[in-house]
Design a protein around this motif. Sequence first.
Motif, PDB file in Angstrom:
ATOM      1  N   TYR A   1       0.835  -1.200   0.000  1.00 34.46           N
ATOM      2  CA  TYR A   1       0.000   0.000   0.000  1.00 34.46           C
ATOM      3  C   TYR A   1       0.867   1.247   0.000  1.00 34.46           C
ATOM      4  O   TYR A   1       0.597   2.222  -0.712  1.00 34.46           O
ATOM      5  CB  TYR A   1      -0.936   0.008   1.201  1.00 34.46           C
ATOM      6  N   TYR A   2       1.913   1.234   0.814  1.00 33.45           N
ATOM      7  CA  TYR A   2       2.812   2.385   0.858  1.00 33.45           C
ATOM      8  C   TYR A   2       3.522   2.571  -0.484  1.00 33.45           C
ATOM      9  O   TYR A   2       3.702   3.695  -0.957  1.00 33.45           O
ATOM     10  CB  TYR A   2       3.842   2.224   1.979  1.00 33.45           C
ATOM     11  N   ALA A   3       3.932   1.455  -1.092  1.00 37.68           N
ATOM     12  CA  ALA A   3       4.647   1.534  -2.368  1.00 37.68           C
ATOM     13  C   ALA A   3       3.762   2.125  -3.464  1.00 37.68           C
ATOM     14  O   ALA A   3       4.193   2.984  -4.245  1.00 37.68           O
ATOM     15  CB  ALA A   3       5.133   0.148  -2.777  1.00 37.68           C
ATOM     16  N   SER A   4       2.490   1.686  -3.515  1.00 39.58           N
ATOM     17  CA  SER A   4       1.582   2.166  -4.560  1.00 39.58           C
ATOM     18  C   SER A   4       1.138   3.606  -4.299  1.00 39.58           C
ATOM     19  O   SER A   4       1.084   4.426  -5.226  1.00 39.58           O
ATOM     20  CB  SER A   4       0.362   1.248  -4.680  1.00 39.58           C
ATOM     21  N   SER A   5       0.838   3.934  -3.040  1.00 40.67           N
ATOM     22  CA  SER A   5       0.415   5.304  -2.734  1.00 40.67           C
ATOM     23  C   SER A   5       1.570   6.285  -2.909  1.00 40.67           C
ATOM     24  O   SER A   5       1.364   7.432  -3.333  1.00 40.67           O
ATOM     25  CB  SER A   5      -0.148   5.394  -1.314  1.00 40.67           C
ATOM     26  N   ALA A   6       2.791   5.823  -2.602  1.00 44.33           N
ATOM     27  CA  ALA A   6       3.965   6.689  -2.798  1.00 44.33           C
ATOM     28  C   ALA A   6       4.153   7.009  -4.275  1.00 44.33           C
ATOM     29  O   ALA A   6       4.532   8.135  -4.634  1.00 44.33           O
ATOM     30  CB  ALA A   6       5.216   6.019  -2.238  1.00 44.33           C
ATOM     31  N   LEU A   7       3.884   6.034  -5.147  1.00 46.10           N
ATOM     32  CA  LEU A   7       4.057   6.250  -6.579  1.00 46.10           C
ATOM     33  C   LEU A   7       3.075   7.302  -7.095  1.00 46.10           C
ATOM     34  O   LEU A   7       3.463   8.223  -7.826  1.00 46.10           O
ATOM     35  CB  LEU A   7       3.860   4.933  -7.328  1.00 46.10           C
TER      36      LEU A   7
ATOM     37  N   ILE B   1     -12.390  17.028  -6.409  1.00 43.22           N
ATOM     38  CA  ILE B   1     -13.180  16.479  -7.517  1.00 43.22           C
ATOM     39  C   ILE B   1     -12.768  15.036  -7.845  1.00 43.22           C
ATOM     40  O   ILE B   1     -13.621  14.135  -7.834  1.00 43.22           O
ATOM     41  CB  ILE B   1     -13.094  17.394  -8.755  1.00 43.22           C
ATOM     42  N   PRO B   2     -11.480  14.754  -8.153  1.00 46.52           N
ATOM     43  CA  PRO B   2     -11.126  13.365  -8.421  1.00 46.52           C
ATOM     44  C   PRO B   2     -11.313  12.461  -7.206  1.00 46.52           C
ATOM     45  O   PRO B   2     -11.626  11.271  -7.355  1.00 46.52           O
ATOM     46  CB  PRO B   2      -9.649  13.442  -8.829  1.00 46.52           C
ATOM     47  N   VAL B   3     -11.136  13.026  -5.997  1.00 53.68           N
ATOM     48  CA  VAL B   3     -11.352  12.226  -4.788  1.00 53.68           C
ATOM     49  C   VAL B   3     -12.809  11.775  -4.710  1.00 53.68           C
ATOM     50  O   VAL B   3     -13.104  10.617  -4.416  1.00 53.68           O
ATOM     51  CB  VAL B   3     -10.964  13.027  -3.528  1.00 53.68           C
ATOM     52  N   MET B   4     -13.736  12.690  -5.014  1.00 52.93           N
ATOM     53  CA  MET B   4     -15.152  12.335  -4.999  1.00 52.93           C
ATOM     54  C   MET B   4     -15.499  11.326  -6.088  1.00 52.93           C
ATOM     55  O   MET B   4     -16.192  10.334  -5.844  1.00 52.93           O
ATOM     56  CB  MET B   4     -16.004  13.600  -5.197  1.00 52.93           C
TER      57      MET B   4
ATOM     58  N   GLY C   1      -5.645   9.401  -2.672  1.00 49.98           N
ATOM     59  CA  GLY C   1      -6.692   9.450  -1.658  1.00 49.98           C
ATOM     60  C   GLY C   1      -7.449   8.135  -1.544  1.00 49.98           C
ATOM     61  O   GLY C   1      -7.759   7.682  -0.434  1.00 49.98           O
ATOM     62  N   ALA C   2      -7.727   7.493  -2.689  1.00 50.12           N
ATOM     63  CA  ALA C   2      -8.451   6.220  -2.674  1.00 50.12           C
ATOM     64  C   ALA C   2      -7.629   5.135  -1.978  1.00 50.12           C
ATOM     65  O   ALA C   2      -8.160   4.345  -1.184  1.00 50.12           O
ATOM     66  CB  ALA C   2      -8.776   5.800  -4.110  1.00 50.12           C
ATOM     67  N   ILE C   3      -6.322   5.092  -2.268  1.00 51.80           N
ATOM     68  CA  ILE C   3      -5.454   4.101  -1.625  1.00 51.80           C
ATOM     69  C   ILE C   3      -5.356   4.359  -0.124  1.00 51.80           C
ATOM     70  O   ILE C   3      -5.415   3.437   0.701  1.00 51.80           O
ATOM     71  CB  ILE C   3      -4.048   4.112  -2.260  1.00 51.80           C
ATOM     72  N   GLN C   4      -5.233   5.616   0.256  1.00 53.34           N
ATOM     73  CA  GLN C   4      -5.128   5.963   1.672  1.00 53.34           C
ATOM     74  C   GLN C   4      -6.406   5.616   2.428  1.00 53.34           C
ATOM     75  O   GLN C   4      -6.349   5.226   3.598  1.00 53.34           O
ATOM     76  CB  GLN C   4      -4.796   7.444   1.822  1.00 53.34           C
ATOM     77  N   GLU C   5      -7.552   5.750   1.767  1.00 52.16           N
ATOM     78  CA  GLU C   5      -8.805   5.363   2.411  1.00 52.16           C
ATOM     79  C   GLU C   5      -8.816   3.870   2.714  1.00 52.16           C
ATOM     80  O   GLU C   5      -9.282   3.441   3.771  1.00 52.16           O
ATOM     81  CB  GLU C   5      -9.997   5.733   1.510  1.00 52.16           C
ATOM     82  N   ARG C   6      -8.294   3.079   1.783  1.00 49.91           N
ATOM     83  CA  ARG C   6      -8.204   1.631   2.008  1.00 49.91           C
ATOM     84  C   ARG C   6      -7.249   1.329   3.160  1.00 49.91           C
ATOM     85  O   ARG C   6      -7.496   0.431   3.978  1.00 49.91           O
ATOM     86  CB  ARG C   6      -7.733   0.918   0.742  1.00 49.91           C
ATOM     87  N   MET C   7      -6.144   2.061   3.219  1.00 45.47           N
ATOM     88  CA  MET C   7      -5.183   1.863   4.308  1.00 45.47           C
ATOM     89  C   MET C   7      -5.821   2.151   5.663  1.00 45.47           C
ATOM     90  O   MET C   7      -5.626   1.408   6.631  1.00 45.47           O
ATOM     91  CB  MET C   7      -3.970   2.770   4.080  1.00 45.47           C
ATOM     92  N   LYS C   8      -6.599   3.230   5.728  1.00 42.43           N
ATOM     93  CA  LYS C   8      -7.259   3.595   6.985  1.00 42.43           C
ATOM     94  C   LYS C   8      -8.312   2.560   7.372  1.00 42.43           C
ATOM     95  O   LYS C   8      -8.473   2.220   8.546  1.00 42.43           O
ATOM     96  CB  LYS C   8      -7.898   4.977   6.865  1.00 42.43           C
ATOM     97  N   THR C   9      -9.042   2.068   6.365  1.00 36.53           N
ATOM     98  CA  THR C   9     -10.110   1.106   6.632  1.00 36.53           C
ATOM     99  C   THR C   9      -9.555  -0.244   7.069  1.00 36.53           C
ATOM    100  O   THR C   9     -10.041  -0.853   8.037  1.00 36.53           O
ATOM    101  CB  THR C   9     -10.987   0.922   5.376  1.00 36.53           C
ATOM    102  N   GLU C  10      -8.524  -0.720   6.382  1.00 32.96           N
ATOM    103  CA  GLU C  10      -8.011  -2.062   6.637  1.00 32.96           C
ATOM    104  C   GLU C  10      -6.989  -2.123   7.761  1.00 32.96           C
ATOM    105  O   GLU C  10      -6.896  -3.135   8.466  1.00 32.96           O
ATOM    106  CB  GLU C  10      -7.396  -2.625   5.348  1.00 32.96           C
TER     107      GLU C  10
END
Length: 317
Positions: free
Chosen positions: A79-85, A115-118, A182-191
């Motif tokens: 998750y960190y690797a993909s969100s960092a990219l 906008i893209p986050v939504m 933002g989408a990846i970080q939401e998954r990180m927070k949830t999981e």
Amino acid sequence: MALDKRFLLYASGIFICYFYFGILQERITRGKYGEGETQEKFTYTLALVFVQCVVNFAYAKIMLSTVMKQGEDKTSRMYYASSALTYLLAMVCSNMALQWVNYPTQVVGKSCKPIPVMILGVLFGNKSYPMAKYLFILTVVLGVAMFMYKDKPVSAKQEVDSGIGIGEILLILSLIMDGLTGAIQERMKTEYQSKSGHMMLYMNLWSVGYLAFALLITGEMFDFAGFISRHPFVLWDLTTFSIASALGQFFIFRMIADYGALPCSIVTTTRKFFTVMASVLYFGNQLSGRQWTGAVLVFAGLTMDSVYGKKKAPKKS
């Protein structure tokens, strides 16, 4: 009274740090170095972001070991690797855009981040938002459209300076990457209930690794070293630019911790508007009446969203 003084301290810290950050960013990326025919521009975007990520990593490391102790982190490194990219690509595109657009345009364009986050939240996160939020974001879109619309150039030079859309395309790519981050970080927070300090630490660590590899492969590392040897004073600008960014984040974290996300979002939105004004005054970036109207709509929409758009709608079934 003490709380009010602390709020003013945090707000002043955000304003001052990012005001200085904005001035340095535009001076570095849009300035000309040297004299006469030997003048050149700073085009080393990867190196610029590399310095920023190194300082951000050092800042996060210090904060986590002192005032922001957040315990053990169990988040998947993938998750960190993909969100960092995606985080890295957003920063690179945003900084690179400044070679074609001025700083006010970059600030207003990047203000479209919700906008893209939504959109990605609705498409991939099974999220739903209240109607008020859509109306506020529509106001932002309208403001950006007014700001970005190009009047017919009156000279060939103005046509070149307008960037023929390259800068705007880079800003759009940056916003898409922001949405993915933002989408990846939401998954990180949830999981994993990932904390902000750990995110900042490891995302910047991965980014430093990616950038070191890219600088070596592209050869920009050696070109950048040559540029620094010709214009050594730029290194001071790069370092203070990155420190200003890190300190600004410190004040943002402290304001969120002590007063919540709403006052912080209002302060940061207001800061962006005054940054646009400062850029106009300091660098002579002239804006038309239409662009000023568009900028006011953008920041009004963001402020209204901060105040009234936080109510969550029920998730889609």
